[in-house]
Write an enzyme that holds these catalytic residues in place. Sequence first.
Site, PDB file in Angstrom:
ATOM      1  N   LYS A  72       0.787  -1.350  -0.013  1.00 56.52           N
ATOM      2  CA  LYS A  72       0.013  -0.024  -0.007  1.00 56.52           C
ATOM      3  C   LYS A  72       0.833   1.145  -0.140  1.00 56.52           C
ATOM      4  O   LYS A  72       0.324   2.203  -0.603  1.00 56.52           O
ATOM      5  CB  LYS A  72      -0.953   0.227   1.219  1.00 56.52           C
ATOM      6  CG  LYS A  72      -2.070  -0.949   1.139  1.00 56.52           C
ATOM      7  CD  LYS A  72      -2.902  -0.826   2.388  1.00 56.52           C
ATOM      8  CE  LYS A  72      -4.158  -1.754   2.271  1.00 56.52           C
ATOM      9  NZ  LYS A  72      -5.180  -1.710   3.395  1.00 56.52           N
ATOM     10  N   ASP A 108      -9.645   3.016   2.516  1.00 59.26           N
ATOM     11  CA  ASP A 108      -9.941   2.291   3.761  1.00 59.26           C
ATOM     12  C   ASP A 108     -10.631   3.238   4.778  1.00 59.26           C
ATOM     13  O   ASP A 108     -11.631   2.884   5.584  1.00 59.26           O
ATOM     14  CB  ASP A 108      -8.484   1.908   4.184  1.00 59.26           C
ATOM     15  CG  ASP A 108      -8.049   0.734   3.350  1.00 59.26           C
ATOM     16  OD1 ASP A 108      -8.763  -0.191   3.178  1.00 59.26           O
ATOM     17  OD2 ASP A 108      -6.783   0.703   3.103  1.00 59.26           O
TER      18      ASP A 108
END
Length: 287
Positions: A72, A108
């Site tokens: 990420k 997220d």
Amino acid sequence: MDVLNTSSIMFAVIGDPIKHSMSPIMMNHAFNISGFNGVYTSSLVKSDQLGAAIEGIRALGFGGVNVTIPHKVDVMSYCDDIHEDARAIGAVNTIVNDNGKLIGYNTDGIGYVRSLMEETGTDIKDKVIVMVGAGGAARGVVYALSLQQPKEIVIANRTLAKAEQLADGIHDVPTRAISLDSVSHDIINEADIIINNTSVGMYPHIDETPINLHEIVKPVIVSDLIYNPLETKWLREAKAKGCVTHSGLGMFIYQGAYAFEYWTKKQAPVEEMRKVVYESLQNRSKE
Ligand code: ATR
């Protein structure tokens, strides 16, 4: 969409490990329900192949990918553009291929906050929030919470320096960093929302809890980012004390819902997505 053909648009989740990802089941179901001609799979991508994999999105004309652990942060250097939220968080979990331009987003944190608000019916504005944990997951969550103007965010972490670093990155909301040991009765009872961002209580260590809620005197919202198990021991304890509880499944669903919406420009079928993931998790726990 039952038939895949030369017009089908391809998507994938990339990470290492990737075998247990629930994203393909959730996203293919969402494409089907919405009549979107897309197909979503998974690819095990080792770190030394990350650049080649991202270049492959462009070369193969994928509509986009989701990016998971451990890529990420590193994936950011391969994106052509990065949305300001993802830049502030320092991590990308969704890439959109916009006619060959690869744009990185982070869904997220906003996914978590949308789930928290919709599932508990709460507003974050003017609330006091206690966050337990200051790792990768907490970064997106704290940032997204700060956009909703809470009154204060208290970040409690085993390693105080990491809590301080996270708090330093938030400028618009009063934020305090403390060590996990100093989460006192007063801090718990000043909170409106308490969130576990650590991995404590996750399968297979299902008998562990991140902080003691014994002294809680008023019912608050208690939220756990963990969704395996679907209800952690900590959430069961909170429920027994009359608190409103919120599990991590919603964060997973809504981070996918945002990615779906960025890619397809359609509204995500959130309840259908939740249903299929919930059923898969139930079946998996029986295996
Ligand atoms: P993630 O990306 O899932 O957030 P991470 O970045 O490794 O994973 O962060 C894990 C978080 O759980 C951290 O806040 C970690 O605390 P430290 O910063 O002190 O390491 C916390 N954590 C993990 N195991 C823990 C434990 N046994 N007790 C308390 N906190 C724990």
